[in-house]
Design an enzyme around this catalytic site. Structure first.
Site, PDB file in Angstrom:
ATOM      1  N   HIS A 107      67.851  41.126  59.844  1.00 61.65           N
ATOM      2  CA  HIS A 107      66.773  42.038  60.251  1.00 61.65           C
ATOM      3  C   HIS A 107      65.637  41.276  60.928  1.00 61.65           C
ATOM      4  O   HIS A 107      65.201  41.636  62.034  1.00 61.65           O
ATOM      5  CB  HIS A 107      66.244  42.780  59.027  1.00 61.65           C
ATOM      6  CG  HIS A 107      65.149  43.751  59.334  1.00 61.65           C
ATOM      7  ND1 HIS A 107      65.370  45.084  59.579  1.00 61.65           N
ATOM      8  CD2 HIS A 107      63.797  43.577  59.435  1.00 61.65           C
ATOM      9  CE1 HIS A 107      64.214  45.689  59.826  1.00 61.65           C
ATOM     10  NE2 HIS A 107      63.247  44.797  59.732  1.00 61.65           N
ATOM     11  N   GLU A 108      65.172  40.233  60.279  1.00 62.34           N
ATOM     12  CA  GLU A 108      64.043  39.478  60.840  1.00 62.34           C
ATOM     13  C   GLU A 108      64.455  38.694  62.079  1.00 62.34           C
ATOM     14  O   GLU A 108      63.648  38.506  62.994  1.00 62.34           O
ATOM     15  CB  GLU A 108      63.471  38.532  59.781  1.00 62.34           C
ATOM     16  CG  GLU A 108      62.945  39.227  58.528  1.00 62.34           C
ATOM     17  CD  GLU A 108      61.894  40.280  58.823  1.00 62.34           C
ATOM     18  OE1 GLU A 108      61.209  40.180  59.858  1.00 62.34           O
ATOM     19  OE2 GLU A 108      61.762  41.219  58.014  1.00 62.34           O
ATOM     20  N   HIS A 142      63.916  40.886  65.062  1.00 61.00           N
ATOM     21  CA  HIS A 142      62.521  40.845  65.521  1.00 61.00           C
ATOM     22  C   HIS A 142      62.245  39.543  66.285  1.00 61.00           C
ATOM     23  O   HIS A 142      61.637  39.558  67.359  1.00 61.00           O
ATOM     24  CB  HIS A 142      61.570  40.917  64.320  1.00 61.00           C
ATOM     25  CG  HIS A 142      61.555  42.235  63.616  1.00 61.00           C
ATOM     26  ND1 HIS A 142      61.482  43.440  64.274  1.00 61.00           N
ATOM     27  CD2 HIS A 142      61.582  42.536  62.284  1.00 61.00           C
ATOM     28  CE1 HIS A 142      61.463  44.424  63.396  1.00 61.00           C
ATOM     29  NE2 HIS A 142      61.540  43.911  62.177  1.00 61.00           N
TER      30      HIS A 142
END
Length: 379
Positions: free
Chosen positions: A33-34, A37
């Site tokens: 997920h990170e 980003h």
């Protein structure tokens, strides 16, 4: 003493049997997920100050050549990417810090970027969660194939919704509420999430199509990990003779297509569950937090690594969907602000953002408290 150590360190013990699988599952999902980003942010030319797995005090880390601090933090219940100009992990600009940014830092600061770059960077986190699930399913379908059964009725449970509706042995499901079905698994998946909803079934009987109406009832059963789940059922039974189970094997491209479809279904089912939960039509005990996830990770690890990887895929979808909810400080909340900014041609005022953020943060904390209560006392 030996018994105590065995209960902690054995493969079925607390550390190796539960905590390690839990950390593996959560770390993979959070990292992906990170990383979404981070990668899209860097692609958009945004500076990154820190990439952290976990919150709180740093346990260890290092700086890369771009000046980003990569670190592992003490509380392993999430993570964050901190961009240049951010006051916090929620990408809120810090006016005082912004005044001290150099011209070069201002050029790469998150809040100075066009709205589409900020939106793309924020959306990339949930997107990468979905891509992870697609990748896992594609590998599983390519390596193991998929067992399917014909959508047949071999028997009807007495006094069940199916019996009341008039289902008969030998009926073949054609569609449910307009959705075509190809396998008995399709029937189970549609019905299981629609307890209490009146559904229209089209079945083929003696070369004719018959329309029947039934309302699935809630039944308790054990899932593959031994958890008690409540799902919708109408009371039809399939068997080896009528269902003719077979293994479908997939090539790489076919497996990828099947994985995309399966991921789409899981996303839809997750959203459907949340909608029904808010309406009070789902069992609150079906929602769990870290304790339940740890228990599931331990059970999955005992069944084999492939089960643990499947849990990663399912949890990744859940994290992606939850993060897209339009609630600050979740990613979806930021996307709502960016959509308003794109329409109005100016950012939402800091006062409004701050007020909405406080309400959203309270809602998120209340939800976290609710699932923790479920974990420890509620269910």
């Amino acid at each position: 003493m030996i018994d105590f150590l065995t209960s902690i360190f054995s493969t079925n013990g607390l550390l190796v049997g539960t905590i390690v699988p839990f950390l593996f599952v959560l770390t993979v999902v959070v990292f992906v997920h990170e990383m979404g980003h981070y990668l899209v942010g860097r692609w958009c030319g945004i500076g990154v100050k820190a990439f952290s797995i976990g919150f709180g005090p740093e346990l260890f880390g290092f700086n890369d050549r771009h000046g980003t601090r990569w670190k592992l933090s003490a509380i392993p219940l999430g993570g964050y990417v901190k961009f240049t100009g951010d006051m916090s992990v929620t990408s809120t600009p810090d006016p005082e810090s912004t005044e001290h940014l150099s011209p070069e830092e201002l050029r790469v600061a998150f809040h100075t970027q066009p709205v589409w770059k900020r939106a793309a960077t924020v959306f990339a986190g949930p997107l990468f969660n979905f891509l992870l699930t697609i990748a896992v399913f594609a590998v599983m379908f390519s390596g193991f194939g998929r067992y399917v059964m014909e959508p047949m009725v071999a028997d009807v449970r007495s006094d069940s919704p199916a019996a009341i509706a008039g289902f008969q042995p030998g009926d073949r499901f054609v569609s449910i509420d307009g959705t075509q079905v190809r396998t008995f698994g399709d029937v189970q998946r549609i019905v299981s999430g629609r307890a209490g909803d009146e559904l229209s079934f089209v079945v083929r009987r003696d070369e004719e199509e018959v329309t029947l109406t039934a309302t699935p009832e809630l039944l308790e059963q054990k899932d593959a990990l031994g958890n008690t789940v409540r799902i919708g059922a109408i009371g039809v039974i399939n068997d080896q003779e009528m269902g003719q189970p077979r293994l479908i094997e997939f090539g790489p491209l076919e497996a990828l297509g099947e994985a995309v479809g399966e991921t789409g279904y899981v996303i839809y089912r997750t959203g459907q569950f949340l909608k029904r939960f808010v309406a009070g039509r789902e069992d609150r005990c079906q929602l769990g937090g870290p304790v339940k996830i740890a228990d599931m990770a331990g059970k999955a690890a005992q069944l084999g690594f492939e089960w643990l990887v499947q849990l990663v895929a399912l949890l990744s979808v859940g994290i992606g969907v939850l993060n897209l909810l339009p609630i600050p400080p979740l990613d979806g909340g930021h996307l709502v602000f960016y959509a308003i900014e794109a329409v109005m041609r100016r950012p939402v005022s800091e006062r409004v953002m701050d007020a909405v953020y406080r309400v959203g943060l309270f809602a998120v904390l209340a939800f976290m408290g609710f699932v923790f209560w479920n974990d420890l006392f509620g269910c």
